[in-house]
Design an enzyme around this catalytic site. Sequence first.
Site, mmCIF file in Angstrom:
data_model
loop_
_atom_site.group_PDB
_atom_site.id
_atom_site.type_symbol
_atom_site.label_atom_id
_atom_site.label_comp_id
_atom_site.label_asym_id
_atom_site.label_seq_id
_atom_site.Cartn_x
_atom_site.Cartn_y
_atom_site.Cartn_z
ATOM 1 N N SER A 28 18.907 4.796 38.886
ATOM 2 C CA SER A 28 17.675 4.456 38.172
ATOM 3 C C SER A 28 17.792 3.023 37.649
ATOM 4 C CB SER A 28 17.433 5.453 37.036
ATOM 5 O OG SER A 28 16.222 5.176 36.370
ATOM 6 N N HIS A 47 14.732 5.721 41.118
ATOM 7 C CA HIS A 47 13.527 5.875 40.311
ATOM 8 C C HIS A 47 12.722 4.585 40.403
ATOM 9 C CE1 HIS A 47 15.805 8.957 37.596
ATOM 10 N NE2 HIS A 47 15.523 9.445 38.791
ATOM 11 N N ASP A 62 19.337 12.664 35.346
ATOM 12 C CA ASP A 62 18.920 13.080 36.681
ATOM 13 C C ASP A 62 20.098 12.943 37.643
ATOM 14 O OD1 ASP A 62 17.251 13.935 38.727
ATOM 15 O OD2 ASP A 62 16.560 11.912 39.194
#
Length: 376
Positions: free
Chosen positions: A194, A221, A318
């Site tokens: 991310s 992301h 995540d």
Amino acid sequence: MSTRVLVVDDSSFFRRRVSEILNQDPNIEVIGTANNGKEAIAQAQKLRPNVITMDIEMPIMDGITAVKEIMSVVPTPILMFSSLTHDGASATLDALEAGALDFLPKKFEDIARDKEEATKLLQQKVREIGRRRVSSFTRTIRRPSPTPASTRKSEIVQPDRSYSQPGSSTRASNARTTHKASGKRYKLVALGTSTGGPVALQKILTQLPAQFPHPILLIQHMPAAFTPAFAERLNSLCKIKVKEAQNGDILRPGVAYLAPGGQQMMVEGRGSAQKLKVFTDESARVTYKPSVDITFASAAKSYADSVLAVVLTGMGADGRDGARLLKQAGSKIWAQDESSCVVYGMPQAVASAGLSEKDIALDDVASHLITEVGCG
């Protein structure tokens, strides 16, 4: 101690809006504003903020030029604001390459379901990158060219992306580690990330050989408008092929598949007939689209013990649940180490859960991958 922020934008309305949102957080203080890149450089030198929020398109001096200059004279964590267009995506990637740490869309409604969620996300990103300190040194990085006839510049000067927690020592840039292959056999490599991921993925993928023996899944992301431009950029720089994943893609060796922004990417099938399922996920229960957890979980089902997964820099957790399923199936998990992360959130979640076999500095990930899969 509060995070001190300099807000840079040519729109007085946007400067005021960002300032109001940040000042709502008791741990953040906006200490100044600037309406173009030239003013930003002067204010950065004068005020020494912990974080700078930076627009890209501004008069007198644009944001990308300002980022390069700031990283040269007074290195500071920078959060870019970008328009969700192909040109805006390309410019944002240029800014990240120049030294910015992260980005957000200028339209807050594009990053969250409601105003409150968008406010919290902006505040969180500023707090997180404000904990990092950027080295003042620069280094020359050679970009691999896919063909000898390439006319691209082969050398660019980039900031030395050495990060450290306030008060901690920075990992020496020349301290490399070696890896002894485990002998395990793989069929798939998966990288989840991310915040800080675009630069991390570029650094890793540009070092891989054209004949890399396995397909690679990339879960970053990123908004939907950004992933096509990011895949194009990576493909232009790498020896392997990089493409934005499409529904029905057959997984092939030496190809990296980037999960499209705003959608989910899953692996379907077993044996030698794996393909990708790319779909729009309307579920409000899933925060990230694409989600590392969802892709990892599907890889565990399709490939069982034959996956090498690496969780890279990023906020949140995540990837932890998906990594757990991969590990239970017998696959191997690595995590980026804290000192080389922009944000040590996702890797920390995996490491703290006891799922990762080893923590690796970003500079070493590519070489360790090459050795582990047996293509070095």
